[in-house]
Every structure is written in C-alpha cells, then in structure tokens.
Write a protein that holds these residues in place. Sequence first.
Motif, PDB file in Angstrom:
ATOM      1  N   CYS A   1       0.805  -1.230   0.000  1.00 23.35           N
ATOM      2  CA  CYS A   1       0.000   0.000   0.000  1.00 23.35           C
ATOM      3  C   CYS A   1       0.834   1.274   0.000  1.00 23.35           C
ATOM      4  CB  CYS A   1      -0.887   0.042   1.235  1.00 23.35           C
ATOM      5  SG  CYS A   1      -2.041  -1.307   1.308  1.00 23.35           S
ATOM      6  N   HIS A   2       0.367   2.233  -0.755  1.00 26.50           N
ATOM      7  CA  HIS A   2       0.831   3.617  -0.657  1.00 26.50           C
ATOM      8  C   HIS A   2       0.363   4.151   0.705  1.00 26.50           C
ATOM      9  CE1 HIS A   2       0.588   7.968  -1.452  1.00 26.50           C
ATOM     10  NE2 HIS A   2       1.538   7.758  -2.343  1.00 26.50           N
TER      11      HIS A   2
ATOM     12  N   ARG B   1      -1.336   6.645   1.607  1.00 25.90           N
ATOM     13  CA  ARG B   1      -2.758   7.056   1.635  1.00 25.90           C
ATOM     14  C   ARG B   1      -3.683   5.834   1.660  1.00 25.90           C
ATOM     15  NH1 ARG B   1      -1.106  11.708  -1.378  1.00 25.90           N
ATOM     16  NH2 ARG B   1      -1.012  10.505  -3.288  1.00 25.90           N
ATOM     17  N   GLU B   2      -3.278   4.767   0.954  1.00 27.80           N
ATOM     18  CA  GLU B   2      -4.087   3.542   0.959  1.00 27.80           C
ATOM     19  C   GLU B   2      -4.040   2.874   2.332  1.00 27.80           C
ATOM     20  OE1 GLU B   2      -3.485   2.361  -3.761  1.00 27.80           O
ATOM     21  OE2 GLU B   2      -2.009   1.716  -2.279  1.00 27.80           O
TER      22      GLU B   2
ATOM     23  N   LEU C   1      -6.669  -4.480  -3.574  1.00 30.00           N
ATOM     24  CA  LEU C   1      -5.596  -3.552  -3.970  1.00 30.00           C
ATOM     25  C   LEU C   1      -4.469  -4.307  -4.663  1.00 30.00           C
ATOM     26  CD1 LEU C   1      -4.772  -0.982  -1.159  1.00 30.00           C
ATOM     27  CD2 LEU C   1      -5.259  -0.521  -3.546  1.00 30.00           C
TER      28      LEU C   1
ATOM     29  N   LYS D   1      -3.118  -3.568  -8.417  1.00 35.73           N
ATOM     30  CA  LYS D   1      -1.745  -3.114  -8.670  1.00 35.73           C
ATOM     31  C   LYS D   1      -0.998  -4.071  -9.599  1.00 35.73           C
ATOM     32  CE  LYS D   1      -1.283  -0.054  -4.799  1.00 35.73           C
ATOM     33  NZ  LYS D   1      -0.332   0.598  -3.893  1.00 35.73           N
TER      34      LYS D   1
ATOM     35  N   ASP E   1       4.155  -0.060  -3.243  1.00 36.46           N
ATOM     36  CA  ASP E   1       3.837   1.032  -2.311  1.00 36.46           C
ATOM     37  C   ASP E   1       4.180   2.407  -2.878  1.00 36.46           C
ATOM     38  OD1 ASP E   1       6.564   0.798  -2.231  1.00 36.46           O
ATOM     39  OD2 ASP E   1       6.712   0.666  -0.045  1.00 36.46           O
TER      40      ASP E   1
ATOM     41  N   PHE F   1       2.920   3.619  -5.755  1.00 39.33           N
ATOM     42  CA  PHE F   1       1.828   4.212  -6.548  1.00 39.33           C
ATOM     43  C   PHE F   1       0.481   3.749  -5.996  1.00 39.33           C
ATOM     44  CE2 PHE F   1       2.839   0.159  -8.490  1.00 39.33           C
ATOM     45  CZ  PHE F   1       1.612  -0.377  -8.855  1.00 39.33           C
ATOM     46  N   GLU F   2      -0.559   4.525  -6.322  1.00 38.07           N
ATOM     47  CA  GLU F   2      -1.911   4.174  -5.888  1.00 38.07           C
ATOM     48  C   GLU F   2      -2.655   3.520  -7.053  1.00 38.07           C
ATOM     49  OE1 GLU F   2      -3.765   7.250  -3.035  1.00 38.07           O
ATOM     50  OE2 GLU F   2      -2.243   8.379  -4.131  1.00 38.07           O
ATOM     51  N   ALA F   3      -3.699   2.772  -6.728  1.00 39.25           N
ATOM     52  CA  ALA F   3      -4.451   2.074  -7.783  1.00 39.25           C
ATOM     53  C   ALA F   3      -5.964   2.250  -7.584  1.00 39.25           C
ATOM     54  CB  ALA F   3      -4.070   0.606  -7.800  1.00 39.25           C
ATOM     55  N   PRO F   4      -6.432   3.494  -7.637  1.00 37.30           N
ATOM     56  CA  PRO F   4      -7.875   3.701  -7.513  1.00 37.30           C
ATOM     57  C   PRO F   4      -8.614   3.210  -8.761  1.00 37.30           C
ATOM     58  CG  PRO F   4      -6.790   5.761  -8.062  1.00 37.30           C
ATOM     59  CD  PRO F   4      -5.697   4.743  -7.873  1.00 37.30           C
TER      60      PRO F   4
END
Length: 241
Positions: free
Chosen positions: A146-147, A149-150, A169, A173, A189, A191-194
């Motif tokens: 996780c990033h 924020r995640e 997640l 990713k 960790d 990058f984010e994957a929304p």
Amino acid sequence: MDLPTAFEHALPSAGWPFAGGQGTLAVFIAADAWSRWNAEAFALLDIDERERVLRKRRPDDRALTTLAYACHRLLLSTVLECAPGEVPLGRDARGCPVVAGDRLLTSLSHADGLVAIAVSSAGPVGIDIEPATRAGDMVEIAGRVCHPRELAALAALPDSERERALLSLWVCKEALLKAAGIGMAVEMDRFEAPTDRVLALPGNARNGTATIRLFDGGERFLAAVAAAPGAIASTWLAPAG
Ligand SMILES: CC(C)(COP(=O)(O)OP(=O)(O)OC[C@H]1O[C@@H](n2cnc3c(N)ncnc32)[C@H](O)[C@@H]1OP(=O)(O)O)[C@@H](O)C(=O)NCCC(=O)NCCS
C-alpha cells in the motif's frame, strides 16, 4: 468433443466480443472444469511453452500452466481467426506476453486452479487473479503493497473488510504493473491504484493510460483488469456438460 470446439462453445457468442470492433475482453477459468482436456491442451503448446510447463515441479502447477497457455492460444486464435498453433504469441525480455505483428495486447494470470486472460485492441492491458482465500495472507505485507494514503484508508475499515480490501488492492496493482509491461520494477507502495479514474502506467516501459476494473468472484476469486479507458467484455468460461 475436442478442446478447441469445447472452448468455442463456452464463449458467450460467435465472434465474441470483437465482432463489434475495438475493445478489451477478459475471461476467467477454473482449471478443474477443463482437466479432461489436459493432454490435448499440452499438444497445443509451442516448444517454449512446453519447456516452461515441464520446469514446474508440482503436477498441479504443470496442469494449471498447461491449461493457461492453451486457453491463451485458443482465445487469441478466436480473435485473430487463425489456428491455435498459428497464433504469433511470444514474450518480451521482461516476460510480458506479446502478439507479434498485431495490434493486440494481451495479459495472463494463473494461480491456485484459476486462470485469467485479457486481450485488448485498445491499448496496454494487464490482468491479475487471486483466490479469495489468499486475503488472509495479505495483512503482514500491507506495508509493501500500500501507498501511505491507501494504508490510512485501510486502517479506517472495519476488521472484517480489511483483508479483502487489501487483496483487491493487490490484484489492481498487479494488473496495472502488467499493463505497464513491468514485473515488480516499480514497487507497489510507490503508486496508488484507484478504480475511479484514469491512471498513467507506472514505470518507463510503455506510454499510455489505463483504468482499473475489479471483478469480485465472491468466495472464489478477486481479479482486476487494467486497460485503456472503455468497455471491458468479460465472461466466466466453463465447458458445457
Ligand atoms: C508479472 C508479475 C508482476 C506477476 O506474477 P504473479 O502474480 O506471480 O503471477 P501471475 O500468474 O498473475 O502472472 C504471471 C504471468 O504474467 C505475465 N508476465 C510476466 N512478466 C510480465 C511483465 N513484465 N509484464 C506483464 N506481464 C508479465 C506472464 O504471462 C506470466 O505467466 P508465466 O509466468 O506463466 O509466463 C511477476 O513478474 C512478478 O514480478 N511477481 C512478483 C510479485 C512479488 O514479488 N510481490 C512481492 C511484493 S510485496
């Protein structure tokens, strides 16, 4: 019935889904439903694929990889309208599957009796599938997946939802990394994957953007497809009878 015929009959319709033109498709397969065709599946593979299968030590892994490679060829042969043995399927230096000389991009995932295959004429595509039972293994590697924020968002979830959210997640990713054509060259960790917006592909291997779609297979699996924005046709592929 032979394997190519059974595979064709399992598709939702003839020409699915490229009959309408450009797009992305994803298929999900439970290997045990296709085990009666294991020997035939092996015969469809090229030399490189056979060697990769035979390097697997566990019989289950050999059977799963055989089916994954055979179904990958069969799906591409349907899209390209050629024989499975004529599908120009290879892999690049990073291990990413490539269809030579064609506008199609493709991705493959196999884990614990499950196979997922994606094909796109719209741009880079990546797919990942994991059995839902793996959710319990995820908590201890949350910090690497996780990033920040995640991680904060996960901490706010009730305990009962956290493990599955983490596995979601993970597949998102992995799908994005595969669409980018890289393995773990960019750590998760970083990058984010929304799933609600258009994302730049991580790394430097491929230019392009993707959106991620999560497929919730209930108690069976979680999967994700990262592909150029647009519709994704998907199906669970089971042989008749
Ligand atoms: C591709 C990758 C990212 C995912 O592999 P995986 O989740 O173990 O396995 P999957 O079945 O979902 O995917 C494997 C398939 O991805 C494809 N693939 C391999 N390298 C790829 C790449 N660079 N880009 C896109 N796809 C790739 C191949 O088709 C491969 O199948 P094969 O091994 O039978 O040839 C892998 O390269 C990898 O690096 N995994 C390591 C994950 C890890 O170490 N995580 C720990 C961090 S916390």
